[in-house]
Write a protein that holds these residues in place. Structure first.
Motif, mmCIF file in Angstrom:
data_model
loop_
_atom_site.group_PDB
_atom_site.id
_atom_site.type_symbol
_atom_site.label_atom_id
_atom_site.label_comp_id
_atom_site.label_asym_id
_atom_site.label_seq_id
_atom_site.Cartn_x
_atom_site.Cartn_y
_atom_site.Cartn_z
ATOM 1 N N GLN A 152 -8.024 -46.085 18.816
ATOM 2 C CA GLN A 152 -9.837 -45.955 19.705
ATOM 3 C C GLN A 152 -10.348 -47.355 18.672
ATOM 4 O O GLN A 152 -9.791 -48.287 16.999
ATOM 5 N N SER A 153 -12.035 -47.166 18.068
ATOM 6 C CA SER A 153 -12.506 -48.303 18.289
ATOM 7 C C SER A 153 -13.629 -47.745 17.436
ATOM 8 O O SER A 153 -14.311 -49.014 16.316
ATOM 9 N N ARG A 154 -13.611 -47.278 16.446
ATOM 10 C CA ARG A 154 -15.022 -46.422 15.687
ATOM 11 C C ARG A 154 -14.221 -46.097 14.139
ATOM 12 O O ARG A 154 -13.038 -44.956 14.237
ATOM 13 N N ARG A 155 -14.343 -46.786 13.054
ATOM 14 C CA ARG A 155 -14.293 -46.257 11.718
ATOM 15 C C ARG A 155 -14.681 -45.147 11.319
ATOM 16 O O ARG A 155 -15.759 -44.666 10.923
ATOM 17 N N ILE B 164 -0.668 -31.115 11.894
ATOM 18 C CA ILE B 164 -0.694 -31.790 11.459
ATOM 19 C C ILE B 164 -2.381 -32.522 11.142
ATOM 20 O O ILE B 164 -2.983 -32.172 12.648
ATOM 21 N N LEU B 165 -2.787 -33.155 10.661
ATOM 22 C CA LEU B 165 -4.291 -33.215 10.953
ATOM 23 C C LEU B 165 -4.374 -35.155 11.046
ATOM 24 O O LEU B 165 -3.600 -35.674 10.357
ATOM 25 N N GLY B 166 -6.246 -34.525 11.872
ATOM 26 C CA GLY B 166 -5.773 -36.186 12.050
ATOM 27 C C GLY B 166 -6.946 -36.660 11.114
ATOM 28 O O GLY B 166 -8.169 -35.879 11.028
ATOM 29 N N GLY B 167 -6.647 -38.155 11.583
ATOM 30 C CA GLY B 167 -6.620 -39.270 12.112
ATOM 31 C C GLY B 167 -7.679 -38.899 13.952
ATOM 32 O O GLY B 167 -7.926 -37.928 14.384
ATOM 33 N N ASP B 168 -7.023 -39.975 14.792
ATOM 34 C CA ASP B 168 -7.638 -39.797 16.443
ATOM 35 C C ASP B 168 -6.365 -39.118 17.100
ATOM 36 O O ASP B 168 -5.562 -39.279 16.559
ATOM 37 N N HIS B 169 -6.497 -38.734 18.443
ATOM 38 C CA HIS B 169 -5.813 -38.121 19.125
ATOM 39 C C HIS B 169 -4.583 -38.975 19.675
ATOM 40 O O HIS B 169 -3.930 -38.532 20.309
ATOM 41 N N SER B 170 -4.788 -40.515 19.089
ATOM 42 C CA SER B 170 -3.461 -40.820 19.776
ATOM 43 C C SER B 170 -2.100 -40.326 18.666
ATOM 44 O O SER B 170 -0.923 -40.692 19.000
ATOM 45 N N PRO C 47 -15.543 -37.722 8.398
ATOM 46 C CA PRO C 47 -16.651 -37.932 7.811
ATOM 47 C C PRO C 47 -17.758 -39.108 7.702
ATOM 48 O O PRO C 47 -19.077 -38.214 7.865
ATOM 49 N N ILE C 48 -17.777 -40.143 8.859
ATOM 50 C CA ILE C 48 -18.663 -41.276 8.668
ATOM 51 C C ILE C 48 -19.384 -41.187 9.256
ATOM 52 O O ILE C 48 -20.383 -40.733 8.913
ATOM 53 N N LEU C 49 -19.466 -39.624 10.912
ATOM 54 C CA LEU C 49 -20.609 -40.031 11.052
ATOM 55 C C LEU C 49 -20.914 -38.289 11.471
ATOM 56 O O LEU C 49 -21.993 -38.139 12.007
ATOM 57 N N ASP C 50 -20.588 -37.293 10.248
ATOM 58 C CA ASP C 50 -20.831 -36.153 10.239
ATOM 59 C C ASP C 50 -21.831 -36.195 9.111
ATOM 60 O O ASP C 50 -22.189 -36.835 8.637
ATOM 61 N N GLU C 51 -22.230 -34.317 8.825
ATOM 62 C CA GLU C 51 -23.340 -34.383 8.138
ATOM 63 C C GLU C 51 -23.123 -33.263 7.399
ATOM 64 O O GLU C 51 -21.475 -31.850 7.512
ATOM 65 N N LYS C 52 -22.368 -33.867 5.409
ATOM 66 C CA LYS C 52 -21.607 -32.962 5.082
ATOM 67 C C LYS C 52 -20.512 -32.544 5.286
ATOM 68 O O LYS C 52 -20.717 -31.335 4.421
ATOM 69 N N ASN C 53 -20.116 -33.777 5.465
ATOM 70 C CA ASN C 53 -18.220 -32.907 5.741
ATOM 71 C C ASN C 53 -18.408 -31.538 6.997
ATOM 72 O O ASN C 53 -17.067 -30.637 7.209
ATOM 73 N N SER D 69 -23.451 -30.298 18.454
ATOM 74 C CA SER D 69 -24.800 -29.822 17.764
ATOM 75 C C SER D 69 -23.699 -29.440 16.062
ATOM 76 O O SER D 69 -24.110 -28.388 14.746
ATOM 77 N N GLU D 70 -22.191 -28.345 16.590
ATOM 78 C CA GLU D 70 -21.600 -27.690 15.851
ATOM 79 C C GLU D 70 -20.853 -28.154 14.765
ATOM 80 O O GLU D 70 -19.930 -27.890 13.992
ATOM 81 N N ALA D 71 -20.037 -30.127 15.872
ATOM 82 C CA ALA D 71 -19.038 -30.569 15.377
ATOM 83 C C ALA D 71 -19.784 -31.913 15.238
ATOM 84 O O ALA D 71 -19.211 -32.576 16.739
ATOM 85 N N PRO D 72 -20.800 -32.388 13.757
ATOM 86 C CA PRO D 72 -21.193 -33.719 14.795
ATOM 87 C C PRO D 72 -19.671 -34.621 14.375
ATOM 88 O O PRO D 72 -20.805 -36.074 14.741
ATOM 89 N N GLY D 73 -19.120 -34.852 13.786
ATOM 90 C CA GLY D 73 -18.486 -35.853 12.758
ATOM 91 C C GLY D 73 -17.086 -36.688 14.115
ATOM 92 O O GLY D 73 -16.115 -36.019 13.451
ATOM 93 N N VAL D 74 -17.620 -36.534 14.980
ATOM 94 C CA VAL D 74 -16.528 -37.132 16.141
ATOM 95 C C VAL D 74 -17.269 -38.509 16.580
ATOM 96 O O VAL D 74 -18.399 -38.699 16.799
ATOM 97 N N GLY D 75 -16.346 -39.247 17.044
ATOM 98 C CA GLY D 75 -15.857 -40.224 17.653
ATOM 99 C C GLY D 75 -16.582 -40.871 19.168
ATOM 100 O O GLY D 75 -17.482 -41.348 19.102
ATOM 101 N N THR D 76 -16.490 -39.409 20.025
ATOM 102 C CA THR D 76 -16.478 -39.756 21.474
ATOM 103 C C THR D 76 -17.224 -38.386 21.571
ATOM 104 O O THR D 76 -16.660 -37.214 22.237
#
Length: 300
Positions: free
Chosen positions: A16-19, A95-101, A275-281, A234-241
């Motif tokens: 995907q395109s968001r670091r 398995i811990l991701g990482g994007d869904h690819s 984590p970059i898009l998240d709130e305190k992990n 609201s429950e899981a803010p740290g996602v790309g889409t």
């Protein structure tokens, strides 16, 4: 459930395109994933992270619109080989991701061990696009299609067999953002989908009961692929889409608890923690809490 768990991190952000989603495995470990499973009396082996080779740019390759195609193939083949090896040792792959690819590699390594592998796709999206239907060229929107044998030849042929799964062995839960091509494919293949409409109307207990009943007799193992964007932002803010109107935290715990009680889950992955898009992990912490319920954590 298998008491021997092999944890594999895949710090992939090239589908995907968001670091930032490449830090997902670290975030979940930091949130206590290994400690949680160990406390639940599992024998946990953390195999670390698969190395991801970064491209010079993300231009299309092989004459397609698919971004970072070669790197995604390379990483997924490594993951497939690793998962295959752990299943041969009778370990449960987590398995811990990482994007869904990364689900392309997960399913490639897992499905060869089952005649009829079932898949629960817990996600706001169908991930049933191909280069022909994808608006973006992002491969993280394609892993379910690829696993059905639909898509770029080099993607569908990872681990040298096609297809990995059958459409009648898939259940999508939480869908609320489907592209036109995905809707057509769902109808054409008869894929079972519980959208947010069904969850709202039937309630999560009935949705999960139906999903479990549907898969129980037709499969000999079930892989859970849980995208954190299946939950409400609201429950899981740290996602790309993120997509509004998603599954609640409590509904998700109930879903995991019911899957654990069913005894049918034989492998799992948690993806799209950014984590970059998240709130305190917060999102990684939610992921780890859901792992607890999937692996049998109880209040009493």
């Amino acid at each position: 459930m298998n008491k021997n768990i092999s944890v594999i991190g895949v710090p992939m952000d090239l589908g995907q395109s968001r670091r930032g989603v490449d830090m997902g495995p670290s975030a979940m470990r930091y949130a206590g994933a290994i400690e949680k499973l160990t406390t639940l009396k599992y024998i946990v082996k953390d195999l670390g992270d698969i190395p991801i080779n970064r491209p010079v740019n993300n231009e299309s390759t092989d004459g397609t619109n698919l971004k970072n195609l070669h790197q995604v193939i390379e990483a997924n083949q490594q993951l497939a080989d690793m998962v295959d090896e752990e299943i041969q040792k009778y370990n449960f792959p987590l398995i811990l991701g990482g994007d869904h690819s990364i689900a392309i590699g997960s399913l490639a390594g897992i499905a060869k061990h089952y005649k009829n592998l079932g898949v629960i796709w817990y996600d706001a999206h169908g991930d049933l696009n191909s280069s022909e239907t994808s608006p973006s060229g992002n491969i993280h929107g394609m892993p379910l299609a690829v696993s059905l044998g639909i898509g770029h030849d080099k993607l569908v042929n990872i681990s040298d067999y096609v297809p990995k799964i059958k459409p009648e062995n898939i259940v999508i839960i939480g869908a609320r953002s489907l592209d036109p091509g995905e809707k057509e494919l769902i109808k054409e293949k008869g894929i079972k989908v519980f959208t947010m409409h069904e969850i709202d109307r039937l309630g999560m207990p009935n949705v999960m009961s139906e999903a479990i009943k549907y898969l129980k007799d037709r499969t000999d193992g079930v892989h859970l692929s849980l995208d954190l964007d299946g939950l409400d932002p609201s429950e899981a803010p740290g996602v790309g889409t993120p997509v509004l109107g998603g599954i609640t935290y409590r509904e998700s715990h109930l879903a995991m608890e019911m899957l654990e009680e069913s005894g049918m889950i034989t492998s799992a992955e948690f993806v799209e923690v950014n984590p970059i898009l998240d709130e305190k992990n917060k999102t990684a912490t939610v992921a780890v809490a859901l792992m607890g319920s999937l692996f049998g954590e109880k209040l009493n």
